[in-house]
Design a protein around this motif. Structure first.
Motif, mmCIF file in Angstrom:
data_model
loop_
_atom_site.group_PDB
_atom_site.id
_atom_site.type_symbol
_atom_site.label_atom_id
_atom_site.label_comp_id
_atom_site.label_asym_id
_atom_site.label_seq_id
_atom_site.Cartn_x
_atom_site.Cartn_y
_atom_site.Cartn_z
ATOM 1 N N HIS A 91 -27.290 9.548 -23.725
ATOM 2 C CA HIS A 91 -28.734 9.618 -23.939
ATOM 3 C C HIS A 91 -29.452 8.320 -23.583
ATOM 4 C CE1 HIS A 91 -28.299 13.515 -25.707
ATOM 5 N NE2 HIS A 91 -27.424 13.052 -26.580
ATOM 6 N N ALA A 92 -28.820 7.195 -23.908
ATOM 7 C CA ALA A 92 -29.474 5.907 -23.666
ATOM 8 C C ALA A 92 -28.448 4.792 -23.814
ATOM 9 C CB ALA A 92 -30.612 5.695 -24.662
ATOM 10 N N PRO A 93 -28.689 3.661 -23.151
ATOM 11 C CA PRO A 93 -27.804 2.512 -23.347
ATOM 12 C C PRO A 93 -27.861 2.039 -24.794
ATOM 13 C CG PRO A 93 -29.216 2.197 -21.427
ATOM 14 C CD PRO A 93 -29.725 3.403 -22.162
ATOM 15 N N LEU A 94 -26.731 1.516 -25.273
ATOM 16 C CA LEU A 94 -26.644 0.999 -26.634
ATOM 17 C C LEU A 94 -25.915 -0.334 -26.634
ATOM 18 C CD1 LEU A 94 -25.496 4.277 -28.457
ATOM 19 C CD2 LEU A 94 -27.787 3.266 -28.518
ATOM 20 N N THR A 95 -26.204 -1.158 -27.623
ATOM 21 C CA THR A 95 -25.487 -2.420 -27.788
ATOM 22 C C THR A 95 -24.193 -2.158 -28.563
ATOM 23 O OG1 THR A 95 -26.546 -2.940 -29.881
ATOM 24 C CG2 THR A 95 -27.663 -3.719 -27.859
ATOM 25 N N HIS A 136 -27.571 -10.053 -26.387
ATOM 26 C CA HIS A 136 -26.900 -8.773 -26.612
ATOM 27 C C HIS A 136 -26.340 -8.204 -25.310
ATOM 28 C CE1 HIS A 136 -28.486 -8.626 -30.666
ATOM 29 N NE2 HIS A 136 -29.648 -9.001 -30.174
ATOM 30 N N ARG A 137 -25.261 -7.478 -25.455
ATOM 31 C CA ARG A 137 -24.653 -6.785 -24.314
ATOM 32 C C ARG A 137 -24.921 -5.296 -24.509
ATOM 33 N NH1 ARG A 137 -21.587 -8.396 -20.463
ATOM 34 N NH2 ARG A 137 -21.177 -10.385 -21.456
ATOM 35 N N SER A 138 -25.546 -4.676 -23.516
ATOM 36 C CA SER A 138 -25.893 -3.260 -23.575
ATOM 37 C C SER A 138 -24.923 -2.467 -22.692
ATOM 38 C CB SER A 138 -27.331 -3.076 -23.079
ATOM 39 O OG SER A 138 -27.681 -1.726 -23.062
ATOM 40 N N TYR A 139 -24.483 -1.331 -23.189
ATOM 41 C CA TYR A 139 -23.552 -0.471 -22.454
ATOM 42 C C TYR A 139 -24.245 0.822 -22.073
ATOM 43 C CZ TYR A 139 -19.740 -3.562 -23.645
ATOM 44 O OH TYR A 139 -18.924 -4.649 -23.738
ATOM 45 N N SER A 140 -23.979 1.281 -20.859
ATOM 46 C CA SER A 140 -24.539 2.552 -20.397
ATOM 47 C C SER A 140 -23.455 3.369 -19.709
ATOM 48 C CB SER A 140 -25.732 2.322 -19.466
ATOM 49 O OG SER A 140 -25.342 1.546 -18.366
ATOM 50 N N LEU A 141 -23.637 4.664 -19.714
ATOM 51 C CA LEU A 141 -22.681 5.601 -19.150
ATOM 52 C C LEU A 141 -22.759 5.616 -17.623
ATOM 53 C CD1 LEU A 141 -20.669 7.959 -19.728
ATOM 54 C CD2 LEU A 141 -22.656 9.469 -19.740
ATOM 55 N N GLU A 197 -24.375 -4.741 -19.463
ATOM 56 C CA GLU A 197 -25.417 -5.638 -18.962
ATOM 57 C C GLU A 197 -25.793 -6.588 -20.083
ATOM 58 O OE1 GLU A 197 -29.962 -5.349 -17.170
ATOM 59 O OE2 GLU A 197 -28.921 -3.556 -17.814
ATOM 60 N N GLN A 198 -25.819 -7.861 -19.760
ATOM 61 C CA GLN A 198 -26.207 -8.873 -20.738
ATOM 62 C C GLN A 198 -27.725 -8.931 -20.793
ATOM 63 O OE1 GLN A 198 -23.759 -10.592 -22.409
ATOM 64 N NE2 GLN A 198 -25.322 -11.466 -23.739
#
Length: 125
Positions: A25-29, A65-70, A60-61
Motif C-alpha cells: 500500500h505504501a512505503p514504511l519505515t 529514517h530508512r523507508s522500505y517499498s515493495l 531509501e534513506q
C-alpha cells in the motif's frame, strides 16, 4: 541461486510475507513495520535485509529514517510459475487473441456487407 529460488526462499517465511503485504500500500519505515510485530526491531531488520537482497523491497534513506517499498515486479516470475499449477486460471493471452480475431472477422464481414446494403437501399427508394 536463480531468481525464482531466491524469491521463493524470501517469501517462505510468514513474517516476510506479512511485511510484503504491508508494503503493497505504501512505503514504511523499519519502526512502522516493527511496531506491527511481536518480534524485536533487529529481527524485523534482518527480515527486511533478506527481502532487500532478494530484490523484493528497496530501501531509501530519508533523513534519519530508512523507508522500505515493495518491488512487485520481482514477484511476477514466481506468480507466473505458480499459475501453471492452477487449472482454474484462464489463459488470458489466448482468450484475448481469440477476441481480437473475432473483432477483425466481424469488422471484415460488416465492411463487405455495407456496399450491398447501400445498393439495396438505393434500389428500394
Amino acid at each position: 541461486m536463480d531468481e525464482l529460488s531466491e524469491v521463493a526462499d524470501a517469501v517462505a517465511d510468514p513474517v516476510r510475507r506479512e511485511i510484503l503485504l504491508m508494503l503493497r500500500h505504501a512505503p514504511l519505515t523499519v519502526g512502522e513495520i516493527a511496531a506491527r510485530f511481536p518480534i524485536s526491531r533487529p529481527a524485523v531488520s534482518r527480515h527486511l535485509r533478506v527481502l532487500r537482497e532478494s530484490g523484493l523491497v528497496r530501501d531509501e534513506q530519508i533523513g534519519r529514517h530508512r523507508s522500505y517499498s515493495l518491488v512487485p515486479a520481482r514477484l511476477g516470475h514466481l506468480a507466473a510459475w505458480l499459475a501453471r499449477f492452477d487449472d482454474r486460471q484462464p489463459d488470458w493471452a489466448q482468450r484475448l487473441a481469440a477476441l481480437e480475431t473475432e473483432v477483425h472477422r466481424t469488422r471484415r464481414e460488416r465492411s463487405q456487407a455495407e456496399p450491398a446494403d447501400t445498393h439495396t437501399q438505393k434500389d428500394t427508394a
